[in-house]
Every structure is written in C-alpha cells, then in structure tokens.
Scaffold this active site. Structure first.
Site, mmCIF file in Angstrom:
data_model
loop_
_atom_site.group_PDB
_atom_site.id
_atom_site.type_symbol
_atom_site.label_atom_id
_atom_site.label_comp_id
_atom_site.label_asym_id
_atom_site.label_seq_id
_atom_site.Cartn_x
_atom_site.Cartn_y
_atom_site.Cartn_z
ATOM 1 N N ASP A 75 58.413 -26.424 -4.002
ATOM 2 C CA ASP A 75 59.438 -26.304 -5.033
ATOM 3 C C ASP A 75 59.596 -24.838 -5.417
ATOM 4 O O ASP A 75 58.659 -24.050 -5.307
ATOM 5 C CB ASP A 75 59.092 -27.127 -6.284
ATOM 6 C CG ASP A 75 60.304 -27.223 -7.200
ATOM 7 O OD1 ASP A 75 61.188 -28.041 -6.899
ATOM 8 O OD2 ASP A 75 60.390 -26.455 -8.173
HETATM 9 N N1 LIG Z 1 68.960 -20.582 2.587
HETATM 10 C C1 LIG Z 1 68.342 -20.122 1.476
HETATM 11 N N2 LIG Z 1 67.848 -21.038 0.575
HETATM 12 C C2 LIG Z 1 67.214 -20.532 -0.524
HETATM 13 C C3 LIG Z 1 67.077 -19.148 -0.774
HETATM 14 N N3 LIG Z 1 66.409 -19.001 -1.976
HETATM 15 C C4 LIG Z 1 66.141 -20.261 -2.436
HETATM 16 N N4 LIG Z 1 66.604 -21.184 -1.552
HETATM 17 C C5 LIG Z 1 66.516 -22.655 -1.639
HETATM 18 O O1 LIG Z 1 66.719 -23.091 -2.978
HETATM 19 C C6 LIG Z 1 66.180 -24.410 -3.065
HETATM 20 C C7 LIG Z 1 65.368 -24.515 -4.357
HETATM 21 O O2 LIG Z 1 65.423 -25.846 -4.785
HETATM 22 P P1 LIG Z 1 64.154 -26.847 -4.691
HETATM 23 O O3 LIG Z 1 64.310 -27.841 -5.796
HETATM 24 O O4 LIG Z 1 62.884 -26.089 -4.571
HETATM 25 O O5 LIG Z 1 64.316 -27.605 -3.287
HETATM 26 P P2 LIG Z 1 65.499 -28.553 -2.803
HETATM 27 O O6 LIG Z 1 66.416 -27.763 -1.937
HETATM 28 O O7 LIG Z 1 66.102 -29.279 -3.955
HETATM 29 O O8 LIG Z 1 64.756 -29.564 -1.822
HETATM 30 P P3 LIG Z 1 63.549 -30.573 -2.207
HETATM 31 O O9 LIG Z 1 62.288 -29.927 -1.702
HETATM 32 O O10 LIG Z 1 63.907 -31.841 -1.476
HETATM 33 O O11 LIG Z 1 63.558 -30.729 -3.721
HETATM 34 C C8 LIG Z 1 65.284 -24.617 -1.833
HETATM 35 O O12 LIG Z 1 65.924 -25.450 -0.883
HETATM 36 C C9 LIG Z 1 65.124 -23.203 -1.301
HETATM 37 O O13 LIG Z 1 64.871 -23.194 0.091
HETATM 38 C C10 LIG Z 1 67.616 -18.223 0.195
HETATM 39 O O14 LIG Z 1 67.567 -16.989 0.050
HETATM 40 N N5 LIG Z 1 68.202 -18.762 1.306
#
Ligand SMILES: Nc1nc2c(ncn2[C@@H]2O[C@H](COP(=O)(O)OP(=O)(O)OP(=O)(O)O)[C@@H](O)[C@H]2O)c(=O)[nH]1
Length: 198
Positions: A75
């Site tokens: 996360d």
């Molecule tokens: N492509 C990309 N994604 C980013 C970057 N910075 C943050 N993220 C994404 O932002 C999202 C943060 O949300 P989270 O709640 O941690 O994860 P999620 O995408 O909701 O996926 P889950 O693990 O299923 O909860 C993650 O998918 C990270 O990979 C970046 O610079 N590039």
C-alpha cells in the site's frame, strides 16, 4: 518453491515483479481500505502506520484462502504537511491535487509485506520524497490532457516512469518505492526464503 501471490490490483506493481522475473499470480484483496483508513486515523496512527496496516490487511485477507503461498501485500499513501491523500477520484481532483503539490515536497509512504499461513513473515516501509516544479495552471492542464485518465490509478496523479517525470525537479529515495513497491528488499527476502535462485 511455493506459489507467490501479489494481493494487488496495481498494474505497475505487477509490472515491476514481472520485469524482475518473479513468477507470481495476482489475487487482488477485497479489504475495505476506506474503513481501515478511518479506523487508523481515529486511532491517531501516522501515515507510515496506515500504509503498513493496509498492506498487512491486504496480504492477510488473501493469505486466508491461500495459506501455503507467499502473499505480497502493498500500500502507498501520499503525505503533504501530515495530510493523507488517496488516489484522485477524477481529473478535477487530479488538477486540484497538482495545484496543491506544485512547488512543494511530498512524501510517498510505500509499505509492503509478505504473509504465509495467516502470519506476516516480513514487512518493509520506505518513504521517498518528491519535490514538484512550480506548475502554472496552464502547464497542469496541458499535462492532464497529455497524460489522460490513467493517472487516476496513481496516488499522486502522476506516473514517474512516463511524462510525470517532467513535473519534478528532485526526488530522494528508491525509484521502485515511488512507483509503489519497495522491490529490492522484497527480492532479498524471497531469495532468503529460497523462492528465488538469485
Ligand atoms: N504507474 C505509476 N503508479 C504509481 C506511481 N506512484 C504511485 N503509483 C500507484 O498508486 C497506487 C497507490 O494506491 P494503493 O492503494 O497503494 O494501491 P492500488 O492501486 O489501489 O492497488 P491495491 O494494492 O489493489 O490496493 C499504486 O497502484 C501505486 O503503484 C507512479 O509513479 N507510477
């Protein structure tokens, strides 16, 4: 070797593991992240703890149905002046978010853990900082038009690995952690557990 499961719907987390040659399956967790965040904030947890609690909850929820697998939970929350930011819900919120971050330094609290048999075997948290250029409203609008809605899958409304790089003049910390997964310590643990040959 045991099965490795990524308990995340994040395409970039999957991409990082795939690029590193890690054999894994994807089983997104069903946890209610908003409820966990509310509970943590009510308990006075700091942003590091909130990211870690969420990563643990995701890993444990999937591990329940796959007890023999190494289940990776992750996360990421964004912090600016101690305020927690979630992924923007739409492009208007992405615009407001970038206006707020413009010219300032924010932190990405990037947590990961591995559960096996309903037990957390390993966890790590990394918190890289990113200093955004001072962006005019016109620049933000041009960026949003070019980047498109896929930035809504990113907590900071940018993708550093693509044109989001043009929004920053400095980052401190690990690139993989910024993208959403402290990959190198995760690979080290999998090697230690003999789940990777090197
Ligand atoms: N492509 C990309 N994604 C980013 C970057 N910075 C943050 N993220 C994404 O932002 C999202 C943060 O949300 P989270 O709640 O941690 O994860 P999620 O995408 O909701 O996926 P889950 O693990 O299923 O909860 C993650 O998918 C990270 O990979 C970046 O610079 N590039």
């Amino acid at each position: 070797m045991s099965r490795i499961i990524l308990a995340s719907g994040s395409w970039i987390r999957a991409q990082m593991l795939r690029n590193a040659g890690v054999p894994f399956d994807i089983v997104p967790s069903e946890v209610d992240e908003a409820a966990i965040k509310r509970r943590c904030l009510g308990d006075g947890d700091d942003l590091r703890d909130i990211a870690m609690r969420l990563a643990e909850a995701k890993a444990l929820s999937v591990s329940r149905n796959h007890p023999d697998a190494y289940v990776i939970g992750a996360d990421q929350v964004l912090g600016l002046d101690g305020h927690l930011y979630d992924k923007p819900v739409d492009m208007d919120e992405a615009r407001a978010r970038l206006r707020e971050f413009s010219g300032r330094k924010h932190t990405l609290y990037s947590a990961a853990c591995i559960a096996r048999g309903q037990t957390i075997l390993w966890q790590v948290i990394d918190y890289p900082t990113l200093t955004m250029c001072t962006l005019s409203d016109d620049t933000i609008d041009r960026y949003l038009a070019e980047a498109g809605e896929e930035i809504l899958s990113s907590v900071g409304a940018y993708q550093l690995e693509s044109i989001g790089a043009r929004l920053f003049h400095q980052v401190h910390g690990n690139y993989f952690s910024i993208l959403g997964l402290p990959l190198l310590p995760l690979l080290a643990f999998l090697r230690e557990q003999k789940q990777l040959e090197y």
